[in-house]
Design an enzyme around this catalytic site. Structure first.
Site, mmCIF file in Angstrom:
data_model
loop_
_atom_site.group_PDB
_atom_site.id
_atom_site.type_symbol
_atom_site.label_atom_id
_atom_site.label_comp_id
_atom_site.label_asym_id
_atom_site.label_seq_id
_atom_site.Cartn_x
_atom_site.Cartn_y
_atom_site.Cartn_z
ATOM 1 N N GLU A 159 100.850 -52.869 62.773
ATOM 2 C CA GLU A 159 102.030 -52.266 63.394
ATOM 3 C C GLU A 159 103.087 -52.238 62.291
ATOM 4 O OE1 GLU A 159 105.869 -52.102 65.091
ATOM 5 O OE2 GLU A 159 105.118 -54.156 65.058
ATOM 6 N N ASP B 196 101.306 -57.754 64.309
ATOM 7 C CA ASP B 196 102.653 -57.366 64.722
ATOM 8 C C ASP B 196 103.635 -57.412 63.546
ATOM 9 O OD1 ASP B 196 104.583 -56.814 66.936
ATOM 10 O OD2 ASP B 196 105.422 -58.730 66.295
#
Length: 645
Positions: free
Chosen positions: A378, A325
């Site tokens: 990401e 993330d």
């Protein structure tokens, strides 16, 4: 240590014991110990024929560290750990007669004399929030997924189809008799596994399942990095869920958050009274958007902690991939900050050199130890070489989310079809950079929250047009180069934005348009998995070619997808207006008979039924700078896929 001293210590409340060797210590302080979960935390072991629990914790600036719990009435003076006489900063000791299930915390006298109570950073289990104690536990489990692990390198290879179903365990489905109750890992397995199998997805991606205190954070504010969230059961029950997915040949990707952590009093923040895990300079150590703290990647021990955590989920829970993330926020000090409010590296630059080193270490360690395990970034910036090998100067990720493609595509589809001719090249631009990285194309949870509206209500027009637009959008997704990701609910045209406090609206499947969209996604997954042209050459320029990228007046797009063999070639035709276009001439790469193998306008998809069952005979008529062509009818707001017969 003299025998009399050892004897005395072994009759004390805490016995002298260590799991660390000198080699462990040197690896740890150099940032290269990637199996810390085998050495730190609470370990149920036997010492001198006595069962109990070994405790080890890193708190280099603490004046004193004690283990407190129900077993000693939370008294910080009875069970003090011993600080190692080296540079590791580790406190450790063995407490006899403690058992699995004991609640505990570390009572720490901080550097400044402050009294702190912290959960164990390496705890395998925590109390159910809002309770905050760690629990003595293990990760023992008799796995029965050997056949899956053996074939995983082939399944996860870059020349294979990867279609990911992203979901949030707390809201995918809830107890129908008590909608406030989230399901256990085992209960989820009973319904999720057959559903994903039926829909044809190759992988699931779980939004963070590590222990986190605040439910509205969706799991992205973690306090227990080594613990499966107690909201759904024990670590072993999560292992059961993963094992059941593996038995059905479904890979499991875990969302992983090494970018930031919350400031909860029982968590990592100011762990020993100092900025231990986070950077002390708040220009580098605090994230203004998320009100959370950024790991100090310059610190070797922190990098050891994080890489160890990644390997833990692969090793102990058989995860097949990690979606990392907020990578962009790690790479740049000025991410979401004004330049004057941001820190700089030693050379005055904006790049976080410690984070870059950490990401390279992470990917190298995973690739060297676990063949076929994916790491997916990401990452929304233009940082070069995110998926390039570390040896070539890249970060070493397997894939990167294609955020630019996602933003351009959704922006285009929101336009009324009558205006799309003015924005035609929003859909063609991504091909100019599509092969610079190994891209995953996401329609994720981030696109259906915070006022962005659900996928179906991003689409213009009346009900029929909305569903037709969504069918053709998903066909565009599945026929472009790159792997795929679809968030839960997107496949049934969830009407409302995602709400983490309740189940998806499965009742919508009573209605034909929603059912038709679900069938469309199922058919697209089948198409994707069975047509080599859509995956075998996914990350190569040779896999894609425009036939017509310039018909903005009709909003028609035509492109070729190529596999390794000529007979695998597919032609994709998109008509992105609600006009039924008859006798539209399409140039073709070679002479053959072509047949529709997929058409979004099929009645089973809730389309209008303008489908052609007969084969198209190639004509020697030049079109689109090609020698051969066919005349075909284009369904309204439809996509057609052609293949040779």
């Amino acid at each position: 240590m003299p025998k009399e001293v050892l004897f005395e210590k072994q009759h004390a409340a805490v016995w002298v014991h260590t799991l660390f060797t000198e080699f462990d210590t040197s690896l740890f302080i150099s940032g290269k110990h990637f199996r810390l979960y085998e050495k730190l935390g609470a370990k149920i072991i036997e010492v001198n024929n006595t069962k109990g629990v070994f405790f080890g914790v890193w708190a280099p600036n603490a004046q004193q560290v004690s283990v407190v719990g129900n077993f000693n009435e939370w008294n910080k003076n009875t069970h003090k750990l011993y600080k190692r006489l080296d540079q590791s900063g580790i406190w450790e000791g063995f407490i006899p007669h403690l058992n699995k299930g004991e609640l505990y915390k570390y009572a720490i006298k901080g550097f400044d004399g402050s009294a702190i109570e912290k959960g164990d950073p390496f705890a395998r289990k925590w109390e159910h929030p809002p309770q905050t104690a760690s629990i003595v536990w293990d990760t023992a489990y008799e796995w029965k997924d050997k056949s899956w692990l053996k074939k995983r390198p082939k399944v996860n290879a870059l020349n294979q189809p990867v279609s990911v179903y992203e979901l949030h365990l707390g809201s995918w489905q809830r107890d129908p008799s008590n909608p406030d109750r989230v399901l256990t890992y085992k209960e989820i397995a009973n319904t999720l596994v057959p559903y994903v199998l039926e829909m044809g997805f190759t992988h699931v991606e779980f939004m963070p399942i590590m222990e986190y205190p605040y439910f509205p954070s969706w799991g992205y504010q973690i306090t227990g990095y080594f613990a499966a969230s107690s909201r759904h059961g024990t670590p072993q029950e999560l292992m059961y869920l993963i094992e059941q997915l593996h038995k059905s040949n479904i890979g499991v990707i875990l969302d992983w958050v090494p970018s930031h952590f919350p400031g909860d009093a029982h968590g990592l923040y100011k762990f020993d009274g100092t900025h231990l895990f986070e950077h002390a300079d708040m220009r580098k150590g605090f994230h203004p958007d998320w009100k959370s703290y950024i790991f100090n990647y310059d610190r070797n021990e922190v990098r050891s902690f994080l890489v160890s955590n990644a390997l833990y989920w692969i090793d102990q829970f058989h995860a097949d991939g990690l979606r990392v993330d907020a990578v962009a926020s790690m790479l740049y000090f000025d991410f979401s900050r004004k330049k004057e409010d941001a820190g700089t590296n030693a050379f005055g630059g904006r790049e976080n050199l410690g984070a870059i080193e950490f990401l390279k270490d992470l990917n190298t360690a995973i690739q060297e130890n676990y063949e076929g395990v994916l790491t997916i970034a990401e990452e929304s910036s233009t940082y070069p070489g995110v998926t390039h090998p570390v040896k070539d100067g890249g970060l070493g990720f397997s894939m990167k989310w294609m955020m630019g493609w996602m933003n351009d595509t959704l922006r285009y589809f929101k336009h009324d079809p009558i205006d799309r001719k003015y924005y035609h090249h929003q859909l063609t631009f991504s091909i100019t950079y599509a092969f610079t990285e190994h891209f995953m194309m996401p329609f994720s949870h981030d696109e259906v929250v915070h006022g962005k509206s659900s996928m179906i209500y991003k689409m213009p027009g009346d009900e029929w047009q909305k569903f037709a637009n969504l069918r053709v959008l998903y066909t565009y997704l599945f026929t472009q180069p790159g792997s795929k990701l679809l968030f839960m609910g997107n496949e049934i045209a969830q009407n409302s934005e995602w709400n983490f406090t309740r189940s998806l609206d499965w009742d919508l499947l009573k209605y034909p348009p929603h059912q038709g969209l679900q069938i469309t996604v199922k058919a697209l997954n089948h198409l994707y998995r069975t047509e080599p042209a859509l995956y075998a050459n996914n990350y190569s320029y040779e896999s894609f070619e425009w036939i017509n990228a310039d018909d903005e007046q009709h909003s028609v797009y035509i492109y070729i997808r190529r596999g390794l063999k000529a007979k695998d070639t597919l032609i994709v035709v998109l008509n992105l207006t609600p006009v039924y276009r008859e006798n539209y001439r399409v140039g073709l790469p070679f002479k053959a008979k072509w047949k529709e193998i997929f058409n979004t306008d099929a009645t089973e998809f809730f389309g209008s039924g303008k489908v052609k069952d007969h084969a198209y005979i190639t004509e020697h008529v030049a079109c689109h700078y090609r020698e051969y062509s066919i005349n075909m009818d284009l369904p309204p707001l439809g996509a057609v896929v052609l293949k040779t017969t």
